[in-house]
Enzyme design. Structure first.
Site: not given
Length: 967
Positions: A143, A159, A364, A366, A368, A554-556
């Site tokens: 994003s 990110a 981070n 999340c 990953e 997560p590719t939200g």
């Protein structure tokens, strides 16, 4: 996608002067002389996004331009999230063309300025191929790229951030500041607190140190304040503590204690839901917590031995603990409140490409991205379904060649972005430019596995996932070595050449050991083997441009922008989803992957139609006509009767971890019935399988989660009896399908009633609730203040409105759900032991009515319990009375009254079956809840009020694209 014209390696410090001819870029998707935009049909659409709960418009932009094949949801999300400029001004972007051009032209210019391309023609092909891939949703940058690149604001492309903190007040205050600046930019940060002295160690002045848990409180408050200061999503934050830190037990217990506090406050009447007004008074709610364990500790757990906690200053052991008991406390805490997660330190650092420059201490939010402190990573994810070749007759293959070329394109673009990117701190900027960490990954793995007839928890599914992952990372490092020949290796490579090549050999060796399963994965493994051979050969010769290449994020938001069915490495949520329609409205559809899978499994079209119809009706494949039981597992999802087991998720993580530079963002969901032993098994087996990190979530373990809508029965036998009686009553009552109009059922002259005196915040009042002789509440009278006053008049009018509604059949629970938690004065303490706190008079009235007139299951689902029930919960863990306490007859009498209806003349029709009135769902997550009878673990979206759904270890809003994570 690209070919490399070789040239001697050189340092990246040379500011982009080229030593060779640069990249020769090959056309894969585009046509010479034709721009990608000219090959698709475009249309204008109106984007109007509302909060469906109150109808307010959250976002509106009309006449935006998108390709015809883009879904409504993807158009809404990209327009509202990624278009720049103020809406209604000439500066506002109005077309996807403008958005993509803003990005790809910036990347092309930076590539040309830094001498990446062999010629201007190659730069143009690069621009067109990148534009085509974004236009056709083949991949997406994270994003921040969409937000910032090509705009006047700082060009932040990352990110994920990892910070550091030392054992000094100056460093701790810098941590607060740096973290806050990252949150302000909409990104997330994590760090390891283990350098901070424990509360069991002395300061130079002679007193005891505060310890890291104390300083966590300040950082947590800062994160919460920044969120409430205007952000549309919760600050993403991770704190980690090493298992040998003397304060590790306090760290493990932080969220458990706060969760107990939340429960106590909720039972006292405070609004403790996620995002509620009173939740901000509770500490440690803005971060994910993880314990960093090492092999020494895990072996001590295995052997039942002791484990030493060490001084931060001297390194000596200051306390020995029972390793198994400490591991048990971790599992108990995670079982109770989902924190802490776990990270496996020795596994993480065994795959570290740059150990000479420092250890990997943090991650981070999340989990990953794992690399050096004070670094960042920019992400991109490929849509795997775009590479599945399917002739519609069950013949399938994965286009490994095209996949590899797109990976090369994306890695090149991601590396170029570091040349022009801005960073929130000087240290992060220097380190990121020196090590050039990238995080390519993918989405739609779950959809791909189902479409190809592979169960998520199967050897075939894991083989296909592993092959794709190995090919992706092998191709990424090959491209990185090719780039090193042109623009030089990363600055830290010379110092870390030997360990970097060792890790490449580890990846290659794991690829060689992998088991080939079928015609789909075998060709991919072959391509991956070739890629890894090239990696070793070119890396030895040129070095590498990037210290890291891949993660699974997560590719939200970006997953929804690519119209992916599944995010990251997650399985499908359910077999039936919502599809938004152009012009408004939505429809329920069975996943397109289902018929693809059935064709792959050899079913005929007539059988496929029948099975799909069954799924549309029931939401699952159980007892689907003609479907073989051995194929049920192919359609297992994250939720439902045939949900994937916890270890099924762990096995998938272990299957792809050997070919990921970083780690995997994944939360392993457990049912509410899971035990502490189940959590221990997940944590222990993940370590044995080589997973780097994970977290667990047991359903309904947090107060902030919406209460389960699945009611508990008295006894199984009583449930069966009640069901039979209900069905008989329905058959007796419903004889015709007719159009009805409600009529008012007035109370008799003499009616039973209850008068209750109460005080709320010092204001006194009386409530009289009158009932039908045998059938529930029928009217309410309220007496407040003196007759003739405004308040008394309003209470009279309100009472009449509610009473008339009840007599026309409006269910009491509807009033209760609408009027509880309304906040206005007077509010505060009451004199009612069952409702100790009320947020208003109306809040108190309907809580009291619920306790007096609603059955236990109904009001429990609304979070309303008596003092006796709350005490029972403290003692037994359950609000529900034991079997011998239940008054079944009393429950039946207090059941909500069926609405009396009068038929208007219509044609006669026989009743096929009586079903509950359909609820209205607004997202796929809510549709799943309706089908399964349970509520998904998820908060409501801060932007649009829609139920969010899990994406890795984060949440994503299907309605507007907001995410609680960093992608």
């Amino acid at each position: 996608m690209t070919e490399t014209a070789s040239g001697p390696a050189r340092s990246s410090r040379a500011k982009g002067t080229k030593a060779g001819k640069g990249l020769r870029v090959e056309r894969v998707h585009t046509t010479p002389g034709v721009h990608p935009y000219d090959e698709v049909a475009w249309e204008r659409r109106d984007v109007v996004m509302t909060n469906w709960r109150d109808g307010s418009v959250n976002f509106e932009q009309r006449g935006v331009e998108f390709p015809e094949f883009w879904s409504v949801n993807a158009v809404n999300i990209v327009t509202s999230k990624y278009f720049r400029g103020a809406v209604g001004t000439p500066q506002r972007e109005v077309s996807l063309k403008q958005l993509i051009d803003r990005i790809v032209k910036t990347y092309r210019k930076a590539g040309e300025d830094n001498k990446y391309f062999a010629s201007p023609a190659d730069a143009e092909i690069f621009e067109h191929e990148l534009a085509y891939a974004l236009l056709h949703q083949i991949f997406s940058f994270n994003s921040p790229v969409w937000f910032n690149v090509g705009t006047p604001q700082p060009q932040q492309v990352s990110a994920c951030f990892i910070l550091s903190v030392d054992d000094s007040m100056e460093s701790i205050l810098d941590w607060y500041k740096e973290e806050g600046m990252i949150f302000k930019g909409g990104s997330g940060a994590g760090l390891n607190l283990s350098r901070i002295r424990s509360s069991k160690e002395l300061l130079s002045s002679g007193g005891n140190a505060s310890g890291p848990v104390s300083f966590m409180r300040g950082a947590d408050a800062s994160a919460g304040t920044i969120k409430s200061g205007g952000a549309t999503r919760r600050a993403a934050k991770m704190v980690i503590l090493d298992v040998d830190h003397p304060d590790i037990e306090d760290f493990i217990q932080t969220k458990v204690k706060e969760e107990e506090k939340i429960r106590a406050l909720r039972d006292a009447g405070f609004d403790m839901d996620l995002g509620g007004d009173d939740i901000t008074s509770v500490q440690y709610q803005n971060a994910n917590n993880s314990v960093r364990v090492n092999d020494t500790f895990m072996k001590a757990v295995q052997d039942g031995g002791k484990f030493g906690l060490t001084s931060r200053m001297t390194g000596e052991v200051i306390e020995e603990v029972d390793a198994k008991a400490l591991f048990r406390k971790m599992a108990e805490a995670a079982w109770a409140c989902a924190d802490p997660g776990i990270q496996y330190d020795d596994t993480i650092n065994a795959w570290h490409t740059c150990p000479e420059s420092g250890r990997i201490n943090g991650s981070n939010p999340c989990s990953e991205y794992m690399h050096l402190d004070n670094t960042s990573c920019n992400l991109a994810s490929l849509n795997l379904m775009k590479f599945l070749k399917d002739d519609g007759k069950g013949n399938q293959s994965f286009d490994a060649e095209r996949f590899s070329k797109v990976v090369e394109l994306v890695i090149t673009a991601m590396d170029i972005s570091i040349c022009f990117a801005d960073f929130p701190t000087q240290k992060i900027g220097e380190n990121t430019r020196a090590f050039r960490q990238l995080g390519i990954g993918y989405a739609n793995l779950g959809a791909l596995l189902m479409a190809t007839g592979h169960a998520y928890d199967s050897d075939g599914g894991r083989a296909l996932a592993g092959a794709i992952t190995s090919l992706m990372t092998g191709t990424s490092y090959r491209r990185s070595a090719e780039l090193a020949a042109i623009v030089g290796p990363y600055d830290g490579y010379a110092r870390n050449a030997k360990p970097h090549l060792r890790v490449m050999k580890q990846h290659s060796d794991e690829n060689a050991k992998a088991v080939r399963m079928d015609d789909l994965d075998t060709p991919i493994w072959a391509a991956a083997t070739e890629a890894w051979q090239d990696v070793l050969r070119l890396g030895e010769k040129n070095g590498f441009r990037n210290s890291q290449a891949s993660v699974i994020a997560p590719t939200g938001t970006i997953g929804l922008a690519m119209s992916c069915d599944t995010t990251g490495l997650e399985p499908d949520l359910a077999l039936v989803k919502f599809k938004k329609l152009v012009g408004g409205g939505s429809m329920q559809i069975v996943n397109g992957t289902v018929p693809q899978a059935l064709r792959r499994l050899g079913y005929q079209e007539e059988q496929i139609e029948a099975i799909v119809a069954h799924i549309a009706e029931n939401g699952n494949v159980i007892d689907a006509p003609g479907l073989k039981p051995e194929h049920y597992e192919v359609f297992d999802c994250a939720m439902g009767e045939r949900s994937i087991s916890a270890m099924g998720h762990v096995r998938m993580m272990a299957a792809i971890q050997p070919w990921i530079s970083g780690a995997l963002s994944k939360t392993v969901n457990l049912p509410e019935s899971a035990t502490v032993e189940d959590v221990e098994e997940v944590y222990f087996e993940a370590w044995k399988m080589g997973v780097k990190a994970l977290a667990i979530y047991r359903d309904n373990c947090k107060v902030g989660q919406p209460l389960s809508a699945k009611t508990k029965t008295v006894k199984d036998t009583e449930k069966a009896e009640i069901t039979e009686k209900t069905e008989a009553a329905i058959r007796e009552t419903v004889e015709k399908v007719v159009e009805y109009r409600p009529v008012r059922k007035r109370l008799p002259k003499g009616r039973p009633g209850i008068t209750t005196s109460f005080t709320v915040g010092g204001a006194e009042g009386y409530m009289t609730a009158n009932s039908y002789p045998d059938d529930g509440l029928g009217e309410v009278f309220l007496k407040m203040s003196k007759q003739g006053s405004t308040l008394a008049g309003m209470m009279d009018a309100f009472s009449i409105a509610v009473s008339v509604g009840l007599q026309y059949g409006v269910p009491l629970e509807t009033y209760v759900s609408k009027f509880t938690n309304m906040r206005f004065e007077p509010a505060g303490m009451t004199d009612d032991p069952d409702v100790r706190m009320a947020q208003s008079i109306v809040d108190y009235i309907f809580r009291r009515l619920a306790l007096d007139f609603l059955p236990f299951e109904t009001r429990s689902a609304l979070g309303i319990h008596s003092a006796e029930e709350r005490q029972r919960h403290l003692e037994t863990g359950s609000y529900e009375p034991s079997d011998d306490e239940l008054d079944v007859e009393g429950l039946a009498q207090s059941a909500p009254r069926a609405q009396e209806l009068v038929a208007v003349a219509t044609p006669k029709a026989e009743a096929e079956a009586a079903k509950p009135a359909p609820q209205q769902a607004h997202t796929s997550a809510e549709l799943v809840e309706m089908q399964l009878g349970i509520q998904a673990d998820a908060p409501l979206c801060f932007s649009c009020g829609t139920k969010m759904q899990r994406a890795g270890s984060c949440y994503i809003c299907e309605g507007c694209g907001s995410t609680s994570g960093c992608s």
